[in-house]
Design a protein around this motif. Sequence first.
Motif, PDB file in Angstrom:
ATOM      1  N   HIS A 246       0.816  -1.218   0.000  1.00  0.00           N
ATOM      2  CA  HIS A 246       0.000   0.000   0.000  1.00  0.00           C
ATOM      3  C   HIS A 246       0.855   1.276   0.000  1.00  0.00           C
ATOM      4  O   HIS A 246       0.328   2.352   0.269  1.00  0.00           O
ATOM      5  N   GLN A 247       2.155   1.185  -0.280  1.00  0.00           N
ATOM      6  CA  GLN A 247       3.034   2.347  -0.272  1.00  0.00           C
ATOM      7  C   GLN A 247       3.648   2.553  -1.655  1.00  0.00           C
ATOM      8  O   GLN A 247       3.931   1.580  -2.367  1.00  0.00           O
ATOM      9  N   PRO A 248       3.889   3.827  -2.064  1.00  0.00           N
ATOM     10  CA  PRO A 248       4.558   4.083  -3.342  1.00  0.00           C
ATOM     11  C   PRO A 248       6.067   3.943  -3.167  1.00  0.00           C
ATOM     12  O   PRO A 248       6.644   4.463  -2.223  1.00  0.00           O
ATOM     13  N   ILE A 249       6.712   3.227  -4.083  1.00  0.00           N
ATOM     14  CA  ILE A 249       8.157   3.048  -4.077  1.00  0.00           C
ATOM     15  C   ILE A 249       8.707   3.661  -5.357  1.00  0.00           C
ATOM     16  O   ILE A 249       8.398   3.206  -6.459  1.00  0.00           O
ATOM     17  N   CYS A 250       9.495   4.732  -5.218  1.00  0.00           N
ATOM     18  CA  CYS A 250      10.114   5.406  -6.356  1.00  0.00           C
ATOM     19  C   CYS A 250      11.521   4.871  -6.547  1.00  0.00           C
ATOM     20  O   CYS A 250      12.268   4.718  -5.573  1.00  0.00           O
ATOM     21  N   SER A 251      11.902   4.589  -7.784  1.00  0.00           N
ATOM     22  CA  SER A 251      13.245   4.113  -8.067  1.00  0.00           C
ATOM     23  C   SER A 251      13.603   4.429  -9.501  1.00  0.00           C
ATOM     24  O   SER A 251      12.724   4.621 -10.352  1.00  0.00           O
ATOM     25  N   CYS A 252      14.902   4.513  -9.744  1.00  0.00           N
ATOM     26  CA  CYS A 252      15.392   4.642 -11.103  1.00  0.00           C
ATOM     27  C   CYS A 252      15.448   3.250 -11.713  1.00  0.00           C
ATOM     28  O   CYS A 252      15.880   2.293 -11.057  1.00  0.00           O
ATOM     29  N   GLY A 253      15.006   3.080 -12.943  1.00  0.00           N
ATOM     30  CA  GLY A 253      14.887   1.786 -13.577  1.00  0.00           C
ATOM     31  C   GLY A 253      16.228   1.132 -13.853  1.00  0.00           C
ATOM     32  O   GLY A 253      17.300   1.624 -13.459  1.00  0.00           O
ATOM     33  N   LEU A 254      16.169  -0.012 -14.566  1.00  0.00           N
ATOM     34  CA  LEU A 254      17.361  -0.764 -14.901  1.00  0.00           C
ATOM     35  C   LEU A 254      18.325   0.092 -15.704  1.00  0.00           C
ATOM     36  O   LEU A 254      17.926   0.756 -16.681  1.00  0.00           O
ATOM     37  N   ARG A 255      19.599   0.090 -15.264  1.00  0.00           N
ATOM     38  CA  ARG A 255      20.666   0.860 -15.900  1.00  0.00           C
ATOM     39  C   ARG A 255      20.360   2.355 -15.898  1.00  0.00           C
ATOM     40  O   ARG A 255      20.769   3.097 -16.782  1.00  0.00           O
ATOM     41  N   MET A 256      19.618   2.795 -14.901  1.00  0.00           N
ATOM     42  CA  MET A 256      19.348   4.217 -14.698  1.00  0.00           C
ATOM     43  C   MET A 256      19.878   4.599 -13.324  1.00  0.00           C
ATOM     44  O   MET A 256      19.885   3.810 -12.389  1.00  0.00           O
ATOM     45  N   VAL A 257      20.331   5.851 -13.194  1.00  0.00           N
ATOM     46  CA  VAL A 257      20.848   6.359 -11.928  1.00  0.00           C
ATOM     47  C   VAL A 257      20.258   7.742 -11.694  1.00  0.00           C
ATOM     48  O   VAL A 257      19.700   8.371 -12.599  1.00  0.00           O
ATOM     49  N   GLY A 258      20.396   8.217 -10.474  1.00  0.00           N
ATOM     50  CA  GLY A 258      19.921   9.548 -10.132  1.00  0.00           C
ATOM     51  C   GLY A 258      19.077   9.514  -8.876  1.00  0.00           C
ATOM     52  O   GLY A 258      18.970   8.498  -8.185  1.00  0.00           O
ATOM     53  N   ASP A 259      18.452  10.665  -8.575  1.00  0.00           N
ATOM     54  CA  ASP A 259      17.554  10.776  -7.427  1.00  0.00           C
ATOM     55  C   ASP A 259      16.144  10.504  -7.920  1.00  0.00           C
ATOM     56  O   ASP A 259      15.588  11.288  -8.694  1.00  0.00           O
ATOM     57  N   PRO A 260      15.522   9.387  -7.501  1.00  0.00           N
ATOM     58  CA  PRO A 260      14.196   9.054  -8.024  1.00  0.00           C
ATOM     59  C   PRO A 260      13.127  10.076  -7.674  1.00  0.00           C
ATOM     60  O   PRO A 260      12.051  10.052  -8.259  1.00  0.00           O
ATOM     61  N   PHE A 261      13.400  10.992  -6.725  1.00  0.00           N
ATOM     62  CA  PHE A 261      12.427  12.034  -6.397  1.00  0.00           C
ATOM     63  C   PHE A 261      12.656  13.302  -7.209  1.00  0.00           C
ATOM     64  O   PHE A 261      11.839  14.219  -7.160  1.00  0.00           O
ATOM     65  N   VAL A 262      13.780  13.352  -7.944  1.00  0.00           N
ATOM     66  CA  VAL A 262      14.076  14.529  -8.776  1.00  0.00           C
ATOM     67  C   VAL A 262      14.079  14.126 -10.242  1.00  0.00           C
ATOM     68  O   VAL A 262      13.222  14.537 -11.021  1.00  0.00           O
ATOM     69  N   SER A 263      15.060  13.326 -10.662  1.00  0.00           N
ATOM     70  CA  SER A 263      15.124  12.855 -12.043  1.00  0.00           C
ATOM     71  C   SER A 263      16.078  11.679 -12.122  1.00  0.00           C
ATOM     72  O   SER A 263      16.954  11.519 -11.267  1.00  0.00           O
ATOM     73  N   CYS A 264      15.908  10.833 -13.141  1.00  0.00           N
ATOM     74  CA  CYS A 264      16.773   9.695 -13.400  1.00  0.00           C
ATOM     75  C   CYS A 264      17.369   9.846 -14.797  1.00  0.00           C
ATOM     76  O   CYS A 264      16.745  10.428 -15.699  1.00  0.00           O
ATOM     77  N   ARG A 265      18.589   9.328 -14.982  1.00  0.00           N
ATOM     78  CA  ARG A 265      19.248   9.375 -16.288  1.00  0.00           C
ATOM     79  C   ARG A 265      19.899   8.029 -16.561  1.00  0.00           C
ATOM     80  O   ARG A 265      20.103   7.226 -15.641  1.00  0.00           O
ATOM     81  N   ARG A 266      20.239   7.768 -17.833  1.00  0.00           N
ATOM     82  CA  ARG A 266      20.830   6.495 -18.217  1.00  0.00           C
ATOM     83  C   ARG A 266      22.255   6.395 -17.683  1.00  0.00           C
ATOM     84  O   ARG A 266      23.018   7.361 -17.701  1.00  0.00           O
ATOM     85  N   PHE A 267      22.620   5.220 -17.202  1.00  0.00           N
ATOM     86  CA  PHE A 267      23.935   4.995 -16.595  1.00  0.00           C
ATOM     87  C   PHE A 267      24.974   4.703 -17.676  1.00  0.00           C
ATOM     88  O   PHE A 267      24.740   3.919 -18.595  1.00  0.00           O
ATOM     89  N   ASP A 268      26.142   5.376 -17.601  1.00  0.00           N
ATOM     90  CA  ASP A 268      27.268   5.161 -18.513  1.00  0.00           C
ATOM     91  C   ASP A 268      28.361   4.436 -17.742  1.00  0.00           C
ATOM     92  O   ASP A 268      28.945   4.994 -16.805  1.00  0.00           O
TER      93      ASP A 268
END
Length: 539
Positions: A246-268
């Motif tokens: 019953h809780q929201p879980i924010c995360s950056c997806g596979l091969r993504m990095v960053g702050d999930p509450f601000v923005s995510c970008r592709r990992f190099d």
Amino acid sequence: MRLANEMGLVIVSLMLLVGAQAQHGGRFAQAPFLPFSSGSVFPSSGRISGNSDPCRPSPCGPNTSCSTTRNGIAQCRCLDDFVPDGNTINGCKPQCTSDNDCPDDYNCRSTKCQRVCQAGACGINADCDARDHRARCTCPRGYQGQPESRCTKTPPAREPIHHEPVDPCLPNPCGTNADCTVRGERPVCTCPIGHEGDPITNCRRGECIEARDCAGHLTCQKLRCIDPCNIPNICGRDAECQTRNHQPICSCGLRMVGDPFVSCRRFDPAELCSPSPCGRNTNCKVRNDRAVCSCIDNYLGDPLTGCHPECVSDSECPSRMACSNNRCVNPCIGACGEGALCDVIQGRARCSCPEFYQGNPQSRCYPECTAHDDCPSYQACYQLQCVDPCEGACGQGAECKVENHKPICFCPKGYTGHPFESCRPFTKEDLCRDNPCGTGADCTPGFDRDGNDRPVCTCPRGFIGNPIVSCQKGECERHTDCRDHQACYAYTCQNPCYTDLGSVCGDNAECTVKNNQPVCSCPPGYDGNPLQSCSPRRG
């Protein structure tokens, strides 16, 4: 109101901590949404970890459990009956420890705030009013009794009552589904728990009261079941949102990095070695999305902090070692023969055979034996030599013989004792020393049929059984110990009229028992000696 304030503080502290983690490279966290959130997401490092377990070591605080999501992210959850202590990264604490931690109409039960006025709080037909975390039970107008157990309708008075009090809740002035209670002779309309609306007109039942009333992972907000991930801007740009418990879980997806509450970008992956996280005199290479540090050739140390040459001279090496190509090596490697010992003296190897070994230390050292089978059957292999195994093996007065390389100690004939300690002459008292008889049996020295000494086992007087196994107390010792129709034989109450051979009386005779004794008599129509035989009476 106090509980609501504490809920808000939990949300604010969780948001502040998530922000702090984002500034320090934290890439995964849990969205701050509900005050009783029981889970947070936290990575094991700032980079994508290959096959490592992000829950070892656990990034979660006390009273939590750590599990790994399908994206390889560490997810922290509170244990049952616990709520976040600010957030689950810091740990979890009980929802309450005293009633003062709960609203006025709740009290603290097993570390959880629960409503005071719930089923069973008051007796049958009683009204419940929660004040100061306690239930005040009263019987409604027209009822009497103990409100904590049962209220019963007040019986009508025998004399007519000319001025009956008017119940302001009859007829019910409240709306549909609303509750009416009397306070100070005035009706008070309220919507029941789990309902909403205007109690004067209509109360409507809400979809839910708490999150667990909602199906799946939906949560409860204002008596409505909603998907917390549908709240606008609950997660950052390009972030993923999933609901768990019953809780929201924010995360950056596979091969993504960053702050999930601000923005995510592709990992190099190249970012892992630029700048290099390794120390001095090291190489950095990216393997399986991980930065791998290693020392340059002939250098040692921790590649994460820096590498250095192991040595530049022999004096920098431990004893029995020498310096070669900036590395401390053992000069004994390959210097001596097979099985030989090597000792380093002034940087040079000195070879010798071990103790009890034979041979040339420069070529091969070998023992006389390594197993008993290497020696004659009357000898054994001790300290790599073939020796007589009986030397010092047995006790005082004992004899020893060797069989298949093994010493066998025994006491001579006519002697007894422990052959590994001492042997002494055998006496008749030794026959019963360790009582070879059964439980409860007596042992006495005796002889067998050949005249050899042996222990004799017997049951004591009044006992029966197999003395080799066990003896038990018999039923009787005298006839009077048995009932009138029985007698005592072999310490057992039996019918005295019969033995293993049959009746104690003669043929055709009858047997009765009187005073534990058999009495024989001829039946009617028969004559004769009942102890021998009874015959039909003639004419």
